[in-house]
Design a protein around this motif. Structure first.
Motif: not given
Ligand code: MTE
Ligand code: CO
Length: 423
Positions: A83-84, A105-109, A206-214
């Motif tokens: 999942v990461s 390709f997929e990249r999820h944190h 982002g709305a996912d748990a990691s948010s991937n804020g940039r």
């Protein structure tokens, strides 16, 4: 077209006679054998003797089963948890420039989330005149634009810094996809909210748990960044941020925030929760480069390559590859057959769009001898793709990110291909 049995018999006779007469027309073709005419030519086949599937057998089509090997693949030991993690586009098996979403390709944190259009909200706040919240329907009412762009993870090729490691260009260069996006220019949404003069950065989350804020500098946000909801003519797939993602042409993939939920305008960059130090380039002297967002020009020969050995023996060989630059258009791609001693220009096939994948081809007559295949991209700024050693001279060996060095494929006399480096 009518296809009565009677017609089939006479067509069969016709084919039999022409196949016999025409045998040998295609040089080297498997059809022209001493053993007689090719049954695939002269005999009525099963698929022509009965009906095929009705039109509504597959309301949404998948690739035919013979193409089932053309899939994303991961390398399990690369990451601790799926999942990461990351997987790789089968670029060795694709042609042209557009990556189908189904194998991009997929990249999820923190995993791919399921977020419906009804539940979707996008907030703009911070240094704006009017903080706003948009629903998905609201976004559909803004003027749209269409753009094609590559998205490359900064870690693409990262395992190759210390030397050739992974077999297959899917693994060495497959953290990339190229899609045609439709959405709203981010500039229009920011104008709607009204950025205050002190606002210099846009923090996208982002709305996912990691948010991937940039944090994006405002200049880039107002330039060519898109709030996208269609890719390759259809809705974004869940894995790529359904229903809305940020498209940041030319910049490293981690800035392309998926499941976009908030844009905060600030006077300085907001450092995200845990990624702050991750996407930097550690230099030999111990210092680190940060904010190296642009993906420099790069290229790779996709075929032949380790997953696509030469099976047809010597003679005409199509060399096919991809080139791209985060700084604009690809203007030239050179190909070397001897590990970088001699170079010749490849053909740029189709469009060479800025900040998008460009396809190149070179048609050669392979004499069956070993090759050290390389490609070298040149972009409109005059930048020439460096060798891996040139990169190491400046950046050392501590890096993971931004490896755009020249890839070498060793083509052996039997047609097998191996990932190597030349001194
Ligand atoms: N956005 C969110 N919300 N969560 C994430 O984990 N991963 C980032 C970026 N956007 C990520 C994200 C990284 S590192 C990359 S390389 C790209 O998404 C990959 O996009 P893709 O999964 O569509 O290939
Ligand atoms: Co990434």
């Amino acid at each position: 077209m009518s296809d009565e049995p009677i017609a089939r018999t006479s067509r069969r006779d016709f084919l039999r006679s022409t196949a016999l007469a025409g045998a040998g027309l295609v040089a080297g073709s498997a059809t022209a054998g001493a053993s007689g005419p090719d049954p695939k030519i002269v005999e009525v086949q099963d698929w022509a003797s009965s009906f095929g599937d009705p039109v509504d057998a597959t309301p949404y089509g998948m690739p035919i089963r013979f193409e089932s090997h053309v899939v994303r693949r991961n390398v399990e030991w690369l990451t601790e948890s799926p999942v990461s993690s990351i997987n790789f586009t089968p670029i060795h098996a694709l042609e042209g420039t557009i990556t189908p979403q189904g194998c991009a390709f997929e990249r999820h944190h923190s995993g791919a989330i399921e977020l419906s259009k009804a539940d979707y909200r996008l907030m703009i706040n911070g240094l704006v005149d009017t903080p706003l919240v948009f629903t998905f329907e609201d976004l559909l009412r803004f003027p749209r634009s269409v753009t094609t762009a590559f998205c490359e993870c900064a870690a693409n090729g990262g395992m190759e810094w210390a030397g050739a490691q992974l077999e297959g260009c899917q693994y060495t260069q497959g953290m990339i996809h190229n899609m045609e996006y439709t959405g709203v220019p981010l500039r229009l949404l920011l104008e709607e909210a009204g950025v205050k003069p002190e606002g210099k950065w846009v923090y996208a989350e982002g709305a996912d748990a990691s948010s991937n804020g940039r944090s994006l500098p405002l200049d880039k946000a107002l330039d060519d960044v898109m709030v996208a909801f269609f890719a390759n003519g259809e809705a974004l797939r869940k894995e790529h941020g359904y229903p809305v993602r940020l498209v940041v042409p030319g910049w490293e993939g981690n800035m392309w925030v998926k499941w976009l939920r908030r844009l905060g305008v600030y006077d300085q960059a907001v450092e995200s929760r845990e990624e702050t130090s991750k996407y930097t380039d550690l230099m030999p002297d111990g210092r680190a480069r940060k904010w190296t967002w642009v993906m420099d020009a790069k290229s790779v020969i996709t075929s032949p390559s380790p997953q696509v050995p030469i099976r047809h023996g010597k003679g005409p060989l199509v060399i096919s590859g991809l080139a791209w630059s985060g700084n604009g258009r690809i203007t030239r791609v050179d190909v070397s057959l001897d590990g970088g001693v001699n170079w010749q220009s490849a053909r740029l096939s189709g469009l060479a769009l800025p900040k998008a994948l460009t396809r190149f081809h070179l048609d050669i007559d392979w004499n069956g001898e070993e090759l050290l295949l390389q490609s070298r991209a040149v972009d409109e700024t005059g930048y020439v793709q460096p060798t891996k050693d040139q990169l190491r001279e400046i950046r050392g060996l501590n890096n993971v990110y931004h490896n755009n060095g020249i890839q070498t494929w060793w083509v052996k006399a039997d047609g097998e291909v191996e990932n190597v480096e030349v001194a």
